[in-house]
Design a protein around this motif. Sequence first.
Motif, PDB file in Angstrom:
ATOM      1  N   VAL A 148       2.515  -2.115  -8.810  1.00 18.01           N
ATOM      2  CA  VAL A 148       2.917  -0.745  -8.467  1.00 18.01           C
ATOM      3  C   VAL A 148       4.345  -0.536  -8.929  1.00 18.01           C
ATOM      4  O   VAL A 148       5.143  -1.458  -8.979  1.00 18.01           O
ATOM      5  CB  VAL A 148       2.764  -0.474  -6.956  1.00 18.01           C
ATOM      6  N   LEU A 158     -10.760   4.099  -4.750  1.00 11.17           N
ATOM      7  CA  LEU A 158      -9.803   2.982  -4.747  1.00 11.17           C
ATOM      8  C   LEU A 158     -10.390   1.749  -5.435  1.00 11.17           C
ATOM      9  O   LEU A 158      -9.681   1.024  -6.134  1.00 11.17           O
ATOM     10  CB  LEU A 158      -9.384   2.649  -3.307  1.00 11.17           C
ATOM     11  N   ALA A 192       0.826  -1.215   0.000  1.00 12.02           N
ATOM     12  CA  ALA A 192       0.000   0.000   0.000  1.00 12.02           C
ATOM     13  C   ALA A 192       0.858   1.261   0.000  1.00 12.02           C
ATOM     14  O   ALA A 192       0.484   2.263  -0.618  1.00 12.02           O
ATOM     15  CB  ALA A 192      -0.943  -0.006   1.201  1.00 12.02           C
ATOM     16  N   LEU A 193       1.986   1.207   0.660  1.00  7.84           N
ATOM     17  CA  LEU A 193       2.877   2.370   0.678  1.00  7.84           C
ATOM     18  C   LEU A 193       3.363   2.740  -0.719  1.00  7.84           C
ATOM     19  O   LEU A 193       3.643   3.898  -0.998  1.00  7.84           O
ATOM     20  CB  LEU A 193       4.077   2.114   1.597  1.00  7.84           C
ATOM     21  N   GLU A 194       3.475   1.755  -1.596  1.00  2.72           N
ATOM     22  CA  GLU A 194       3.950   1.988  -2.965  1.00  2.72           C
ATOM     23  C   GLU A 194       2.828   2.237  -3.960  1.00  2.72           C
ATOM     24  O   GLU A 194       3.085   2.532  -5.123  1.00  2.72           O
ATOM     25  CB  GLU A 194       4.776   0.771  -3.434  1.00  2.72           C
ATOM     26  N   ALA A 195       1.576   2.133  -3.532  1.00 11.57           N
ATOM     27  CA  ALA A 195       0.432   2.310  -4.436  1.00 11.57           C
ATOM     28  C   ALA A 195       0.418   3.717  -5.032  1.00 11.57           C
ATOM     29  O   ALA A 195       0.768   4.686  -4.351  1.00 11.57           O
ATOM     30  CB  ALA A 195      -0.867   2.031  -3.694  1.00 11.57           C
ATOM     31  N   VAL A 208      -1.322   6.314  -5.404  1.00  9.31           N
ATOM     32  CA  VAL A 208      -2.341   7.267  -4.958  1.00  9.31           C
ATOM     33  C   VAL A 208      -1.743   8.098  -3.835  1.00  9.31           C
ATOM     34  O   VAL A 208      -0.694   7.742  -3.280  1.00  9.31           O
ATOM     35  CB  VAL A 208      -3.636   6.568  -4.462  1.00  9.31           C
ATOM     36  N   GLY A 209      -2.393   9.178  -3.507  1.00  6.24           N
ATOM     37  CA  GLY A 209      -1.897  10.025  -2.428  1.00  6.24           C
ATOM     38  C   GLY A 209      -3.018  10.502  -1.541  1.00  6.24           C
ATOM     39  O   GLY A 209      -4.177  10.122  -1.711  1.00  6.24           O
ATOM     40  N   LEU A 241      -6.069   3.424   2.235  1.00  8.32           N
ATOM     41  CA  LEU A 241      -5.534   2.161   1.722  1.00  8.32           C
ATOM     42  C   LEU A 241      -4.561   1.528   2.718  1.00  8.32           C
ATOM     43  O   LEU A 241      -4.627   0.325   2.981  1.00  8.32           O
ATOM     44  CB  LEU A 241      -4.852   2.379   0.373  1.00  8.32           C
ATOM     45  N   ILE A 242      -3.676   2.316   3.294  1.00  7.77           N
ATOM     46  CA  ILE A 242      -2.742   1.802   4.295  1.00  7.77           C
ATOM     47  C   ILE A 242      -3.512   1.322   5.526  1.00  7.77           C
ATOM     48  O   ILE A 242      -3.188   0.271   6.097  1.00  7.77           O
ATOM     49  CB  ILE A 242      -1.692   2.867   4.665  1.00  7.77           C
ATOM     50  N   GLN A 285      -6.757   8.924   0.041  1.00  7.64           N
ATOM     51  CA  GLN A 285      -6.792   7.581  -0.544  1.00  7.64           C
ATOM     52  C   GLN A 285      -5.632   6.735  -0.031  1.00  7.64           C
ATOM     53  O   GLN A 285      -5.802   5.562   0.297  1.00  7.64           O
ATOM     54  CB  GLN A 285      -6.757   7.646  -2.065  1.00  7.64           C
ATOM     55  N   LYS A 286      -4.456   7.311   0.049  1.00 10.92           N
ATOM     56  CA  LYS A 286      -3.273   6.584   0.513  1.00 10.92           C
ATOM     57  C   LYS A 286      -3.447   6.152   1.967  1.00 10.92           C
ATOM     58  O   LYS A 286      -3.198   4.992   2.317  1.00 10.92           O
ATOM     59  CB  LYS A 286      -2.023   7.451   0.363  1.00 10.92           C
TER      60      LYS A 286
END
Length: 97
Positions: free
Chosen positions: A96, A61, A9-12, A14-15, A22-23, A18-19
């Motif tokens: 990702v 997402l 999730a850290l590399e997904a 999005v920011g 997701l995390i 959303q980030k």
Amino acid sequence: MSFEAVAWALEAPVGGTQKVVLIGIASHADKFGDNAWPSIDTLAGYAHVTTRAVQMAINDLVKVGLLFKAVNEGGTRQTPGHMRPNLYRVNMAFKVA
């Protein structure tokens, strides 16, 4: 908690909200990204946003394919059907960069 799902999730790509959402979901998942059912309120607390902002982030997402949502499929056998949370799975197959 799943280190693998959180690392993914850290590399997904999005920011922002959303980030964080997701995390947050990934932190509740198993190592395959499955079986997460955090509440909207919990995710809103992680991101310091409204519950509506979390719902919109989840919808975004899902649209881009980073997250799968099964409505009212979370919880345990003891959870009454009308009180079951949504079940989430992070799409760790999503490549990702």
